[in-house]
Design a protein around this motif. Sequence first.
Motif, PDB file in Angstrom:
ATOM      1  N   ARG A 164      -6.261 -56.086  -1.585  1.00 17.18           N
ATOM      2  CA  ARG A 164      -7.323 -55.119  -0.984  1.00 17.18           C
ATOM      3  C   ARG A 164      -6.653 -53.678  -1.040  1.00 17.18           C
ATOM      4  NH1 ARG A 164      -8.192 -54.301   4.574  1.00 17.18           N
ATOM      5  NH2 ARG A 164      -6.849 -55.881   4.983  1.00 17.18           N
ATOM      6  N   ILE A 165      -7.050 -52.715  -1.609  1.00 18.68           N
ATOM      7  CA  ILE A 165      -6.614 -51.196  -1.729  1.00 18.68           C
ATOM      8  C   ILE A 165      -7.241 -50.369  -1.001  1.00 18.68           C
ATOM      9  CG2 ILE A 165      -5.630 -49.730  -3.372  1.00 18.68           C
ATOM     10  CD1 ILE A 165      -4.885 -51.995  -5.027  1.00 18.68           C
ATOM     11  N   LYS A 166      -6.894 -49.579  -0.372  1.00 20.95           N
ATOM     12  CA  LYS A 166      -7.735 -48.288   0.089  1.00 20.95           C
ATOM     13  C   LYS A 166      -7.900 -47.348  -1.043  1.00 20.95           C
ATOM     14  CE  LYS A 166      -6.474 -46.781   4.194  1.00 20.95           C
ATOM     15  NZ  LYS A 166      -5.739 -45.858   5.305  1.00 20.95           N
ATOM     16  N   GLU A 167      -9.125 -47.119  -1.134  1.00 19.88           N
ATOM     17  CA  GLU A 167      -9.585 -46.326  -2.244  1.00 19.88           C
ATOM     18  C   GLU A 167      -9.296 -44.818  -2.319  1.00 19.88           C
ATOM     19  OE1 GLU A 167     -13.975 -47.349  -2.268  1.00 19.88           O
ATOM     20  OE2 GLU A 167     -13.788 -47.923  -4.546  1.00 19.88           O
ATOM     21  N   SER A 168      -9.374 -44.162  -1.120  1.00 20.79           N
ATOM     22  CA  SER A 168      -9.169 -42.916  -1.012  1.00 20.79           C
ATOM     23  C   SER A 168      -8.262 -42.581   0.053  1.00 20.79           C
ATOM     24  CB  SER A 168     -10.436 -41.737  -0.841  1.00 20.79           C
ATOM     25  OG  SER A 168     -11.022 -42.395   0.290  1.00 20.79           O
ATOM     26  N   LEU A 169      -7.253 -41.473  -0.299  1.00 22.96           N
ATOM     27  CA  LEU A 169      -6.258 -41.518   0.711  1.00 22.96           C
ATOM     28  C   LEU A 169      -6.241 -39.855   1.289  1.00 22.96           C
ATOM     29  CD1 LEU A 169      -2.968 -43.025  -0.901  1.00 22.96           C
ATOM     30  CD2 LEU A 169      -4.524 -43.965   0.675  1.00 22.96           C
ATOM     31  N   ASP A 170      -5.724 -39.720   2.512  1.00 26.47           N
ATOM     32  CA  ASP A 170      -5.778 -38.286   3.156  1.00 26.47           C
ATOM     33  C   ASP A 170      -4.505 -37.505   2.265  1.00 26.47           C
ATOM     34  OD1 ASP A 170      -4.510 -36.391   4.873  1.00 26.47           O
ATOM     35  OD2 ASP A 170      -6.342 -36.962   5.920  1.00 26.47           O
ATOM     36  N   ALA A 171      -4.976 -36.433   1.683  1.00 25.66           N
ATOM     37  CA  ALA A 171      -3.816 -35.599   0.976  1.00 25.66           C
ATOM     38  C   ALA A 171      -2.797 -35.321   1.759  1.00 25.66           C
ATOM     39  CB  ALA A 171      -4.684 -34.287   0.516  1.00 25.66           C
ATOM     40  N   ILE A 172      -2.980 -34.944   3.338  1.00 28.22           N
ATOM     41  CA  ILE A 172      -1.876 -34.600   4.001  1.00 28.22           C
ATOM     42  C   ILE A 172      -1.047 -35.788   4.205  1.00 28.22           C
ATOM     43  CG2 ILE A 172      -1.337 -33.848   6.379  1.00 28.22           C
ATOM     44  CD1 ILE A 172      -4.026 -32.153   6.315  1.00 28.22           C
ATOM     45  N   ASP A 173      -1.730 -36.846   4.518  1.00 30.96           N
ATOM     46  CA  ASP A 173      -0.575 -38.152   4.514  1.00 30.96           C
ATOM     47  C   ASP A 173       0.026 -38.172   3.056  1.00 30.96           C
ATOM     48  OD1 ASP A 173      -1.781 -38.690   7.045  1.00 30.96           O
ATOM     49  OD2 ASP A 173      -2.956 -40.289   6.172  1.00 30.96           O
ATOM     50  N   MET A 174      -0.627 -38.132   1.881  1.00 27.47           N
ATOM     51  CA  MET A 174       0.373 -38.136   0.755  1.00 27.47           C
ATOM     52  C   MET A 174       1.458 -37.109   0.470  1.00 27.47           C
ATOM     53  SD  MET A 174      -2.859 -39.157  -1.870  1.00 27.47           S
ATOM     54  CE  MET A 174      -1.780 -39.709  -3.358  1.00 27.47           C
ATOM     55  N   GLN A 232     -11.368 -51.571  -1.307  1.00 27.80           N
ATOM     56  CA  GLN A 232     -11.864 -52.155  -2.535  1.00 27.80           C
ATOM     57  C   GLN A 232     -11.045 -53.387  -2.734  1.00 27.80           C
ATOM     58  OE1 GLN A 232     -11.760 -50.474  -6.368  1.00 27.80           O
ATOM     59  NE2 GLN A 232      -9.686 -49.598  -6.074  1.00 27.80           N
ATOM     60  N   LEU A 233     -11.668 -54.355  -3.173  1.00 23.95           N
ATOM     61  CA  LEU A 233     -11.126 -55.769  -3.609  1.00 23.95           C
ATOM     62  C   LEU A 233     -10.814 -55.595  -5.139  1.00 23.95           C
ATOM     63  CD1 LEU A 233     -12.645 -58.667  -1.814  1.00 23.95           C
ATOM     64  CD2 LEU A 233     -10.545 -57.892  -1.349  1.00 23.95           C
ATOM     65  N   LYS A 234      -9.511 -55.577  -5.372  1.00 22.45           N
ATOM     66  CA  LYS A 234      -9.193 -55.540  -6.919  1.00 22.45           C
ATOM     67  C   LYS A 234      -9.437 -56.724  -7.561  1.00 22.45           C
ATOM     68  CE  LYS A 234      -7.484 -52.286  -8.666  1.00 22.45           C
ATOM     69  NZ  LYS A 234      -7.985 -51.264  -9.619  1.00 22.45           N
ATOM     70  N   GLN A 235     -10.032 -56.751  -8.693  1.00 25.93           N
ATOM     71  CA  GLN A 235      -9.805 -57.904  -9.635  1.00 25.93           C
ATOM     72  C   GLN A 235      -8.632 -58.276 -10.166  1.00 25.93           C
ATOM     73  OE1 GLN A 235     -13.221 -58.350 -12.418  1.00 25.93           O
ATOM     74  NE2 GLN A 235     -12.724 -59.993 -13.392  1.00 25.93           N
ATOM     75  N   THR A 236      -7.828 -59.228 -10.130  1.00 21.10           N
ATOM     76  CA  THR A 236      -6.642 -59.527 -10.757  1.00 21.10           C
ATOM     77  C   THR A 236      -6.704 -60.660 -11.618  1.00 21.10           C
ATOM     78  OG1 THR A 236      -6.131 -61.145  -8.950  1.00 21.10           O
ATOM     79  CG2 THR A 236      -5.630 -58.846  -8.310  1.00 21.10           C
ATOM     80  N   SER A 237      -5.732 -60.851 -12.339  1.00 22.16           N
ATOM     81  CA  SER A 237      -5.607 -62.061 -13.542  1.00 22.16           C
ATOM     82  C   SER A 237      -5.610 -63.181 -12.866  1.00 22.16           C
ATOM     83  CB  SER A 237      -4.506 -61.637 -14.500  1.00 22.16           C
ATOM     84  OG  SER A 237      -3.261 -61.629 -13.730  1.00 22.16           O
ATOM     85  N   ASN A 238      -5.373 -63.568 -11.486  1.00 21.76           N
ATOM     86  CA  ASN A 238      -5.014 -64.724 -10.944  1.00 21.76           C
ATOM     87  C   ASN A 238      -6.135 -65.096  -9.850  1.00 21.76           C
ATOM     88  OD1 ASN A 238      -4.011 -66.991  -9.166  1.00 21.76           O
ATOM     89  ND2 ASN A 238      -2.054 -66.682 -10.337  1.00 21.76           N
TER      90      ASN A 238
END
Length: 133
Positions: free
Chosen positions: A17-27, A5-11
């Motif tokens: 750009r942030i990955k919305e969901s992560l693999d639980a094993i990776d975490m 997702q592209l995050k809306q920022t103040s600038n």
Amino acid sequence: MENWQLKQTSNINQMLRIKESLDAIDMISMKNLLVIKHKYHIADDIMFPDPACLAFFTSFEQNHLKKLEEEKKLSLVAVDIFEGDMKFYIYCNDTQSCIYDCISYLKSNSLYPVDFEVYNKDDFKTYNKLLAI
């Protein structure tokens, strides 16, 4: 499948750009954060990188980091482009090995030098801060 997702920022000059969901094993296994930083030449009024710079780092992400992710060596969680800085946020278990894996590609073009920042035992704190922006 990866969801970004592209995050809306103040600038208006920032593209985060942030990955919305992560693999639980990776975490569970990838506790350390490696930030790859490149200071680019500002090419226009909105301070975005020039097309050649974007092409090189897009290739780095799509052709190199993606392969390392598939091998479960790292997890790219965010890319931040903001006023002359491009940052790749990567979680991994072994930061030294991750740096060496990335250098193998990044040294292919000396026009784009990078710096590395290591945060041991970050435990996805930085990722959560980025999500909260």
